[in-house]
Design an enzyme around this catalytic site. Structure first.
Site, short mmCIF file in Angstrom:
data_model
loop_
_atom_site.label_atom_id
_atom_site.label_comp_id
_atom_site.label_asym_id
_atom_site.label_seq_id
_atom_site.Cartn_x
_atom_site.Cartn_y
_atom_site.Cartn_z
CB VAL A 60 -0.97 0.02 1.20
CG1 VAL A 60 -1.97 -1.11 1.11
CG2 VAL A 60 -0.22 -0.01 2.53
CB SER A 138 -3.31 2.10 16.66
OG SER A 138 -2.81 1.62 17.90
CE1 TYR A 151 1.07 0.67 14.02
CE2 TYR A 151 0.41 1.24 16.26
CZ TYR A 151 0.18 0.55 15.08
OH TYR A 151 -0.93 -0.25 14.96
#
Length: 262
Positions: A60, A138, A151
């Site tokens: 991706v 997340s 992240y």
């Protein structure tokens, strides 16, 4: 109960394992046609065979690959009504210990990859008369944690991108997001397979356990379904309550308040 998704065509990125695989299974169980995209050709093929879907191997983070995947889904399955941008990866180390390459990789897959998918898929949905996007962020994008700086930043970006997409694609395409906490998947196996780390995760969760992939997939399918027809631009945290004050803090506050029942 899985909603009726007959007539829908969904592209699920990171669909070869974990949450993505469960999303594929639930869309298929609802009657949708499913394209399973993963960097791992073998896992994509395995899940696609299970759901009688289309396997696509792509990264991706590569815009041209995503464009081709969307076009293939549309052409092979007769359209595109839903995108679940789930592909992601992470690392755990001190912020200043990340290399440029690691930072670029994490942001490239988690944030740029989600952008690539939205940019390719939403115009197809607009041209087709409507659709739904569900991005997978997340809990660390809502409440950053130690050791996951890049992240956390990337997933916070996914949440912001979701809101922007919802504004720009409305009213034809709805765009929402789920933010999982500690879920038992291959990505979290280091934690869930280590008894002391698992115990710590469970102790910090009001529901007393880590989540399962199907519990996130159920929320994804709900947001994509007609049952969520008046919901857009939202991020739903699926974490067993771990974003709330810790159980230890709750107990202390109850004691200070005179032992009020909890």
């Amino acid at each position: 109960m899985i909603p009726d998704l007959s007539g829908r065509v969904v592209l699920v990125t990171g669909g070869g394992s974990g949450i993505g695989a469960e999303v594929c299974r639930r869309f298929a169980a609802g009657g949708a046609k499913v394209a399973v995209l993963d960097r791992d050709a073998a896992t994509a093929a395995a899940v696609a065979a299970e759901v009688n879907g289309l396997a696509i191997t792509a990264d991706v983070a590569e815009p041209e690959a995503v464009d081709a995947a969307v076009a293939t889904t549309r052409d092979e399955l007769g359209g595109l009504t839903d995108l679940v941008a789930n592909a992601g990866l992470g690392r755990a180390k001190g912020l200043w210990d990340y290399t440029d390459k690691e930072f670029a990789l994490i942001v490239g897959v988690n944030l740029t990859g989600t952008f690539n998918c939205m940019r390719a898929a939403i115009p197809v949905m607009l041209a087709g008369g409507g659709g739904s996007v569900v991005n997978v962020a997340s809990l660390t994008g809502v409440r950053p944690t130690m050791g996951e700086g890049p992240y956390s930043a990337a997933k916070a970006g996914v949440i912001a991108l979701t809101a922007s997409g919802a504004l720009e694609a409305a009213p034809t395409v709805r765009v929402n997001c789920v933010a999982p906490g500690m879920i038992r998947t291959p990505l979290t196996q280091m934690v869930t397979d280590t008894p002391e780390w698992l115990a710590g995760a469970e102790a910090g969760t009001p529901l007393g356990r880590v989540g399962e992939a199907h519990e996130v997939a159920d929320v994804v399918v709900f947001l994509a379904s007609d049952a969520a027809s008046y919901i857009t631009g939202q991020t739903i945290v699926v974490d067993g309550g771990s974003i709330l004050p810790s159980l230890q803090s709750d107990a202390l506050l109850r004691a200070i308040a005179g032992g009020a029942p909890g």
